[in-house]
Design a protein around this motif. Structure first.
Motif, short mmCIF file in Angstrom:
data_model
loop_
_atom_site.label_atom_id
_atom_site.label_comp_id
_atom_site.label_asym_id
_atom_site.label_seq_id
_atom_site.Cartn_x
_atom_site.Cartn_y
_atom_site.Cartn_z
N ILE A 213 0.88 -1.16 0.00
CA ILE A 213 0.00 0.00 0.00
C ILE A 213 0.92 1.21 0.00
CG2 ILE A 213 -1.66 1.35 1.35
CD1 ILE A 213 -1.66 -2.42 1.23
N VAL A 214 0.79 2.03 -1.02
CA VAL A 214 1.75 3.12 -1.16
C VAL A 214 1.06 4.47 -1.06
CG1 VAL A 214 3.28 1.76 -2.60
CG2 VAL A 214 1.55 3.18 -3.69
N LYS A 215 1.86 5.46 -0.72
CA LYS A 215 1.41 6.84 -0.75
C LYS A 215 2.33 7.62 -1.67
CE LYS A 215 -1.33 8.05 3.16
NZ LYS A 215 -1.37 8.00 4.58
N ARG A 221 -1.45 16.55 -4.33
CA ARG A 221 -2.32 15.80 -3.45
C ARG A 221 -1.66 14.47 -3.07
NH1 ARG A 221 -7.68 14.11 -4.44
NH2 ARG A 221 -6.93 13.36 -6.46
N THR A 222 -1.86 14.04 -1.83
CA THR A 222 -1.32 12.75 -1.44
C THR A 222 -2.33 11.66 -1.77
OG1 THR A 222 -0.27 13.86 0.39
CG2 THR A 222 -0.25 11.46 0.43
N ILE A 223 -1.86 10.65 -2.46
CA ILE A 223 -2.74 9.58 -2.88
C ILE A 223 -2.32 8.27 -2.25
CG2 ILE A 223 -3.52 8.24 -4.88
CD1 ILE A 223 -3.13 10.84 -6.52
N THR A 224 -3.28 7.55 -1.69
CA THR A 224 -3.01 6.22 -1.13
C THR A 224 -3.56 5.19 -2.09
OG1 THR A 224 -3.42 7.18 1.02
CG2 THR A 224 -3.17 4.80 0.92
N LYS A 225 -2.77 4.15 -2.31
CA LYS A 225 -3.19 3.19 -3.32
C LYS A 225 -2.68 1.79 -3.02
CE LYS A 225 -3.22 3.09 -8.36
NZ LYS A 225 -2.65 3.69 -9.55
N ARG A 226 -3.52 0.82 -3.28
CA ARG A 226 -3.07 -0.56 -3.20
C ARG A 226 -2.49 -0.94 -4.54
NH1 ARG A 226 -6.53 -4.48 -3.05
NH2 ARG A 226 -5.43 -5.90 -1.69
N ASP A 239 11.91 -1.21 -6.02
CA ASP A 239 12.38 -0.63 -7.27
C ASP A 239 11.23 -0.40 -8.23
OD1 ASP A 239 14.89 -0.80 -6.29
OD2 ASP A 239 15.33 -2.74 -7.24
N GLU A 240 10.36 -1.42 -8.30
CA GLU A 240 9.23 -1.34 -9.21
C GLU A 240 8.31 -0.16 -8.84
OE1 GLU A 240 8.55 -2.51 -11.96
OE2 GLU A 240 6.39 -2.14 -12.16
N LEU A 241 8.08 0.02 -7.55
CA LEU A 241 7.20 1.11 -7.13
C LEU A 241 7.81 2.47 -7.44
CD1 LEU A 241 6.02 -0.38 -3.73
CD2 LEU A 241 4.65 -0.10 -5.80
N ARG A 242 9.11 2.55 -7.27
CA ARG A 242 9.79 3.80 -7.60
C ARG A 242 9.69 4.11 -9.08
NH1 ARG A 242 15.22 5.03 -4.30
NH2 ARG A 242 14.36 4.61 -2.25
N ARG A 243 9.81 3.01 -9.86
CA ARG A 243 9.74 3.19 -11.31
C ARG A 243 8.35 3.72 -11.68
NH1 ARG A 243 8.30 1.01 -15.74
NH2 ARG A 243 7.19 -0.72 -14.77
N ARG A 244 7.32 3.19 -11.03
CA ARG A 244 5.97 3.59 -11.40
C ARG A 244 5.57 4.95 -10.85
NH1 ARG A 244 1.88 -1.49 -10.78
NH2 ARG A 244 3.24 -3.11 -11.64
N VAL A 249 7.78 7.94 -3.63
CA VAL A 249 6.75 6.99 -3.21
C VAL A 249 7.10 6.36 -1.86
CG1 VAL A 249 7.76 5.05 -4.43
CG2 VAL A 249 5.32 5.05 -3.97
N ARG A 250 6.08 6.18 -1.03
CA ARG A 250 6.30 5.57 0.29
C ARG A 250 5.50 4.31 0.41
NH1 ARG A 250 6.33 9.73 4.87
NH2 ARG A 250 8.02 11.04 4.17
N ILE A 251 6.13 3.29 0.95
CA ILE A 251 5.37 2.07 1.21
C ILE A 251 4.81 2.15 2.62
CG2 ILE A 251 5.46 -0.43 1.35
CD1 ILE A 251 7.94 -0.26 -0.47
N GLU A 252 3.51 2.12 2.74
CA GLU A 252 2.88 2.22 4.05
C GLU A 252 2.93 0.88 4.76
OE1 GLU A 252 1.03 5.11 5.47
OE2 GLU A 252 2.63 5.82 4.18
#
Ligand SMILES: [Zn+2]
Length: 278
Positions: A213-215, A221-226, A239-244, A249-252
């Motif tokens: 779950i990332v923010k 705007r701050t977006i939270t997303k699964r 790495d993948e989350l950073r790329r996207r 990006v923060r992993i909650e």
């Protein structure tokens, strides 16, 4: 920065004392939220630290050392050479101090995510008026107010969830995995190795997916997303989350899937879990 992070982690270490009897302690919503929000705010601070460490070259502290080392050319005289090697020594000490606190922060982050993931699974927060149940994170995201407008909630245990609250006090929340490891008896060390092996084998044997779950920020705007990821990213989700979503990006937390009870993605998580289970 090192001093600051060590200070903060040592504070976390002291807080650990209050986490000894979780199941008994969570008799109501307030006591559960108190712990959850404490861990959550610790995680936020740790993530911030990790980010600024990332930016200040903590990821490869020895790199600049090599650059200095190879600079020695033929025209340096003896005295200068001594100066350079003295300089290198200072540099090396600093670099290993950097590496140690960066490691500690990373282990602490991983331990917090495991703890939060377990708490997330453990609790069902139910509206007393319309009986709708919330997970703790969406409960907090909604500002502790139900969709029906009520703020009258009760705390329930989610009996269908996968949770092992009893491991939480043993997680190296302050990143002190080295201290914990060295504190093991020889019997403890043996079973630590065994647990670690089991975890590693499961990692090979089970096709697992991970849903972080990332923010992140978009247009201010701050977006939270699964973000459900394919199993190919299980070892490289950061790495993948950073790329996207970019560097910010923060992993909650990581979501634990019911069909695959263990998600062991990285070295930090592995060690932390093994330590907690010993
Ligand atoms: Zn309601």
């Amino acid at each position: 920065m090192i001093k600051e992070s060590e200070k903060f982690l040592n504070e976390i270490e002291k807080e650990r004392l209050y986490l000894t009897n979780l199941k008994k302690d969570f008799k109501d919503l307030e006591s559960f939220l108190e712990i959850y929000e404490l861990l959550k705010s610790n995680l936020d601070k740790l993530q911030e630290m990790k980010e600024s460490m990332d930016e200040s070259g903590y990821t490869a502290p020895f790199r600049s050392l090599n650059r200095y080392g190879s600079r020695v050319s033929e025209d340096v005289d003896f005295e200068e050479l001594g100066e350079i090697s003295r300089h290198n020594q200072i540099f090396r000490n600093k670099a290993s101090a950097k590496k140690n606190s960066f490691d500690r922060v990373k282990y602490a982050i991983s331990a917090h995510r495991i703890a939060l993931g377990n708490l997330e699974e453990y609790a069902k927060i139910r509206c007393k008026d319309c009986k709708k149940s919330y997970r703790v994170s969406s409960f907090l995201d909604n500002g502790k107010v139900c969709k029906c407008g009520s703020s009258n909630f009760e705390f329930k245990i989610n009996h269908s969830g996968v949770h092992r609250l009893e491991i939480i006090p043993y997680l190296p929340l302050s990143g002190n995995y080295m201290v914990l490891m060295s504190g093991l008896s020889s019997w403890g060390r043996e079973s630590f190795k065994r647990v670690l092996n089991v975890l590693k084998q499961q990692r090979r044997g089970v096709v697992k997916t991970v849903t972080p779950i990332v923010k992140y920020k978009e247009n201010g705007r701050t977006i939270t997303k699964r973000v459900p990821l394919d199993s190919e990213f299980a070892d490289s989700y950061e790495d993948e989350l950073r790329r996207r979503f970019g560097k910010g990006v923060r992993i909650e937390r990581l979501e634990f899937h019911r069909t695959k009870p263990t998600i062991i993605n990285d070295k930090h998580t592995c060690t932390n879990l093994a330590l907690a289970y010993v």
